[in-house]
Design a protein around this motif. Structure first.
Motif, PDB file in Angstrom:
ATOM      1  N   MET A  41      -6.626  -6.735   4.533  1.00  0.00           N
ATOM      2  CA  MET A  41      -5.607  -5.652   4.644  1.00  0.00           C
ATOM      3  C   MET A  41      -4.344  -6.005   5.812  1.00  0.00           C
ATOM      4  O   MET A  41      -4.788  -6.498   6.695  1.00  0.00           O
ATOM      5  N   GLU A  42      -3.171  -5.942   5.183  1.00  0.00           N
ATOM      6  CA  GLU A  42      -2.083  -6.156   6.303  1.00  0.00           C
ATOM      7  C   GLU A  42      -1.050  -5.439   6.083  1.00  0.00           C
ATOM      8  O   GLU A  42      -0.615  -4.628   4.888  1.00  0.00           O
ATOM      9  N   LYS A  43      -0.106  -5.147   7.165  1.00  0.00           N
ATOM     10  CA  LYS A  43       0.804  -4.379   7.245  1.00  0.00           C
ATOM     11  C   LYS A  43       2.139  -4.831   6.580  1.00  0.00           C
ATOM     12  O   LYS A  43       2.317  -6.202   6.679  1.00  0.00           O
ATOM     13  N   THR A  44       2.575  -4.399   5.465  1.00  0.00           N
ATOM     14  CA  THR A  44       3.748  -4.836   4.770  1.00  0.00           C
ATOM     15  C   THR A  44       5.134  -4.232   5.136  1.00  0.00           C
ATOM     16  O   THR A  44       6.276  -4.853   4.704  1.00  0.00           O
ATOM     17  N   GLY A  45       5.031  -3.172   5.960  1.00  0.00           N
ATOM     18  CA  GLY A  45       6.322  -2.426   6.479  1.00  0.00           C
ATOM     19  C   GLY A  45       6.098  -1.484   7.464  1.00  0.00           C
ATOM     20  O   GLY A  45       5.192  -1.691   8.051  1.00  0.00           O
ATOM     21  N   ASN A  46       7.078  -0.615   7.920  1.00  0.00           N
ATOM     22  CA  ASN A  46       6.985   0.094   8.986  1.00  0.00           C
ATOM     23  C   ASN A  46       5.760   1.266   8.777  1.00  0.00           C
ATOM     24  O   ASN A  46       4.805   1.250   9.731  1.00  0.00           O
ATOM     25  N   ARG A  47       5.497   1.529   7.618  1.00  0.00           N
ATOM     26  CA  ARG A  47       4.273   2.381   7.454  1.00  0.00           C
ATOM     27  C   ARG A  47       3.735   2.051   6.008  1.00  0.00           C
ATOM     28  O   ARG A  47       3.311   3.076   5.392  1.00  0.00           O
ATOM     29  N   SER A  48       3.525   1.001   5.695  1.00  0.00           N
ATOM     30  CA  SER A  48       3.105   0.762   4.340  1.00  0.00           C
ATOM     31  C   SER A  48       2.238  -0.638   4.407  1.00  0.00           C
ATOM     32  O   SER A  48       2.372  -1.666   5.578  1.00  0.00           O
ATOM     33  N   PHE A  49       1.097  -0.489   3.539  1.00  0.00           N
ATOM     34  CA  PHE A  49       0.185  -1.701   3.892  1.00  0.00           C
ATOM     35  C   PHE A  49      -0.380  -2.148   2.441  1.00  0.00           C
ATOM     36  O   PHE A  49      -0.126  -1.264   1.266  1.00  0.00           O
ATOM     37  N   SER A  50      -0.812  -3.319   2.350  1.00  0.00           N
ATOM     38  CA  SER A  50      -1.158  -4.056   1.418  1.00  0.00           C
ATOM     39  C   SER A  50      -2.838  -4.449   1.444  1.00  0.00           C
ATOM     40  O   SER A  50      -3.199  -4.636   2.400  1.00  0.00           O
ATOM     41  N   ILE A  51      -3.621  -4.294   0.252  1.00  0.00           N
ATOM     42  CA  ILE A  51      -5.039  -4.911   0.582  1.00  0.00           C
ATOM     43  C   ILE A  51      -5.085  -6.135  -0.658  1.00  0.00           C
ATOM     44  O   ILE A  51      -4.319  -5.896  -1.679  1.00  0.00           O
ATOM     45  N   TYR A  52      -5.634  -6.853  -0.166  1.00  0.00           N
ATOM     46  CA  TYR A  52      -5.869  -8.405  -0.758  1.00  0.00           C
ATOM     47  C   TYR A  52      -7.433  -8.285  -1.346  1.00  0.00           C
ATOM     48  O   TYR A  52      -8.409  -8.058  -0.572  1.00  0.00           O
ATOM     49  N   LEU A  53      -7.673  -8.488  -2.788  1.00  0.00           N
ATOM     50  CA  LEU A  53      -8.944  -8.524  -3.198  1.00  0.00           C
ATOM     51  C   LEU A  53      -9.349  -9.888  -3.703  1.00  0.00           C
ATOM     52  O   LEU A  53      -8.510 -10.856  -3.973  1.00  0.00           O
ATOM     53  N   LYS A  54     -10.768 -10.310  -3.370  1.00  0.00           N
ATOM     54  CA  LYS A  54     -11.218 -11.816  -3.764  1.00  0.00           C
ATOM     55  C   LYS A  54     -10.964 -11.788  -5.198  1.00  0.00           C
ATOM     56  O   LYS A  54     -11.025 -10.827  -5.933  1.00  0.00           O
ATOM     57  N   ASN A  55     -10.659 -12.846  -5.764  1.00  0.00           N
ATOM     58  CA  ASN A  55     -10.591 -13.164  -7.224  1.00  0.00           C
ATOM     59  C   ASN A  55      -9.499 -12.477  -8.034  1.00  0.00           C
ATOM     60  O   ASN A  55      -9.729 -12.068  -9.042  1.00  0.00           O
ATOM     61  N   HIS A  56      -8.528 -12.002  -7.263  1.00  0.00           N
ATOM     62  CA  HIS A  56      -7.373 -11.237  -7.572  1.00  0.00           C
ATOM     63  C   HIS A  56      -6.207 -12.061  -7.112  1.00  0.00           C
ATOM     64  O   HIS A  56      -5.949 -12.064  -6.072  1.00  0.00           O
ATOM     65  N   ASN A  57      -5.140 -11.996  -7.851  1.00  0.00           N
ATOM     66  CA  ASN A  57      -4.016 -12.914  -7.306  1.00  0.00           C
ATOM     67  C   ASN A  57      -2.962 -12.072  -6.530  1.00  0.00           C
ATOM     68  O   ASN A  57      -2.391 -12.613  -5.468  1.00  0.00           O
ATOM     69  N   SER A  58      -2.869 -10.894  -6.936  1.00  0.00           N
ATOM     70  CA  SER A  58      -1.717 -10.193  -6.377  1.00  0.00           C
ATOM     71  C   SER A  58      -2.454  -8.998  -5.525  1.00  0.00           C
ATOM     72  O   SER A  58      -3.415  -8.496  -5.749  1.00  0.00           O
ATOM     73  N   PRO A  59      -1.615  -8.602  -4.594  1.00  0.00           N
ATOM     74  CA  PRO A  59      -2.042  -7.482  -3.591  1.00  0.00           C
ATOM     75  C   PRO A  59      -1.773  -6.130  -4.130  1.00  0.00           C
ATOM     76  O   PRO A  59      -0.978  -5.930  -5.021  1.00  0.00           O
ATOM     77  N   PHE A  60      -2.659  -5.118  -3.731  1.00  0.00           N
ATOM     78  CA  PHE A  60      -2.459  -3.757  -4.009  1.00  0.00           C
ATOM     79  C   PHE A  60      -1.781  -2.905  -2.918  1.00  0.00           C
ATOM     80  O   PHE A  60      -2.170  -3.204  -1.651  1.00  0.00           O
ATOM     81  N   GLU A  61      -0.973  -2.081  -3.362  1.00  0.00           N
ATOM     82  CA  GLU A  61      -0.283  -1.239  -2.423  1.00  0.00           C
ATOM     83  C   GLU A  61      -1.247  -0.078  -1.840  1.00  0.00           C
ATOM     84  O   GLU A  61      -2.030   0.422  -2.810  1.00  0.00           O
ATOM     85  N   ILE A  62      -1.503   0.276  -0.606  1.00  0.00           N
ATOM     86  CA  ILE A  62      -2.192   1.183  -0.172  1.00  0.00           C
ATOM     87  C   ILE A  62      -1.471   2.598   0.259  1.00  0.00           C
ATOM     88  O   ILE A  62      -0.454   2.320   1.072  1.00  0.00           O
ATOM     89  N   SER A  63      -1.668   3.659  -0.261  1.00  0.00           N
ATOM     90  CA  SER A  63      -0.647   4.780   0.066  1.00  0.00           C
ATOM     91  C   SER A  63      -1.332   5.085   1.404  1.00  0.00           C
ATOM     92  O   SER A  63      -2.306   5.121   1.777  1.00  0.00           O
ATOM     93  N   GLN A  64      -0.174   5.911   2.072  1.00  0.00           N
ATOM     94  CA  GLN A  64      -0.593   6.416   3.387  1.00  0.00           C
ATOM     95  C   GLN A  64      -1.570   7.440   3.337  1.00  0.00           C
ATOM     96  O   GLN A  64      -2.428   7.596   4.300  1.00  0.00           O
ATOM     97  N   ARG A  65      -1.746   8.094   2.332  1.00  0.00           N
ATOM     98  CA  ARG A  65      -2.749   9.210   2.099  1.00  0.00           C
ATOM     99  C   ARG A  65      -4.186   8.669   2.225  1.00  0.00           C
ATOM    100  O   ARG A  65      -5.026   9.138   2.810  1.00  0.00           O
ATOM    101  N   TYR A  66      -4.258   7.378   1.727  1.00  0.00           N
ATOM    102  CA  TYR A  66      -5.803   7.040   1.820  1.00  0.00           C
ATOM    103  C   TYR A  66      -5.903   5.511   2.711  1.00  0.00           C
ATOM    104  O   TYR A  66      -6.880   5.229   2.879  1.00  0.00           O
ATOM    105  N   TYR A  67      -4.949   5.342   3.546  1.00  0.00           N
ATOM    106  CA  TYR A  67      -5.035   4.226   4.683  1.00  0.00           C
ATOM    107  C   TYR A  67      -5.945   4.511   5.789  1.00  0.00           C
ATOM    108  O   TYR A  67      -7.003   3.496   6.027  1.00  0.00           O
TER     109      TYR A  67
END
Length: 90
Positions: free
Chosen positions: A55-81
């Motif tokens: 999981m990595e920070k992608t902006g001031n208050r935004s994060f992305s999560i990377y999954l094994k066996n999946h090419n592109s990351p998913f955005e994590i909403s602040q609500r669930y972070y």
């Protein structure tokens, strides 16, 4: 490894790089799937915690999560972070 919402349908991504479309809402999936393995990261995405690569920070208050066996990351909403951060090992 994850499920994405598509209106009243959902798209299921398997570990074998296969996708399936089914007529089931994410709320119904959350009632079926084991709570200790699957978590909602966005209003339109459920992931399997065992498949989280990083999981990595992608902006001031935004994060992305990377999954094994999946090419592109998913955005994590602040609500669930905060919940996701507590569920993932450090």
């Amino acid at each position: 490894i994850c499920i994405s919402a598509m209106n009243e349908y959902s798209k299921v991504y398997s570990i074998e790089h296969k996708t399936f479309v089914t007529r089931k809402s994410l709320n119904k999936w959350m009632g079926i799937l084991p709570e200790n393995l699957f978590v909602r990261i966005h209003r339109s995405t459920i992931i399997n915690l065992n498949d989280v690569e990083r999981m990595e920070k992608t902006g001031n208050r935004s994060f992305s999560i990377y999954l094994k066996n999946h090419n592109s990351p998913f955005e994590i909403s602040q609500r669930y972070y905060k919940k996701i951060r507590t569920l993932l090992p450090s």
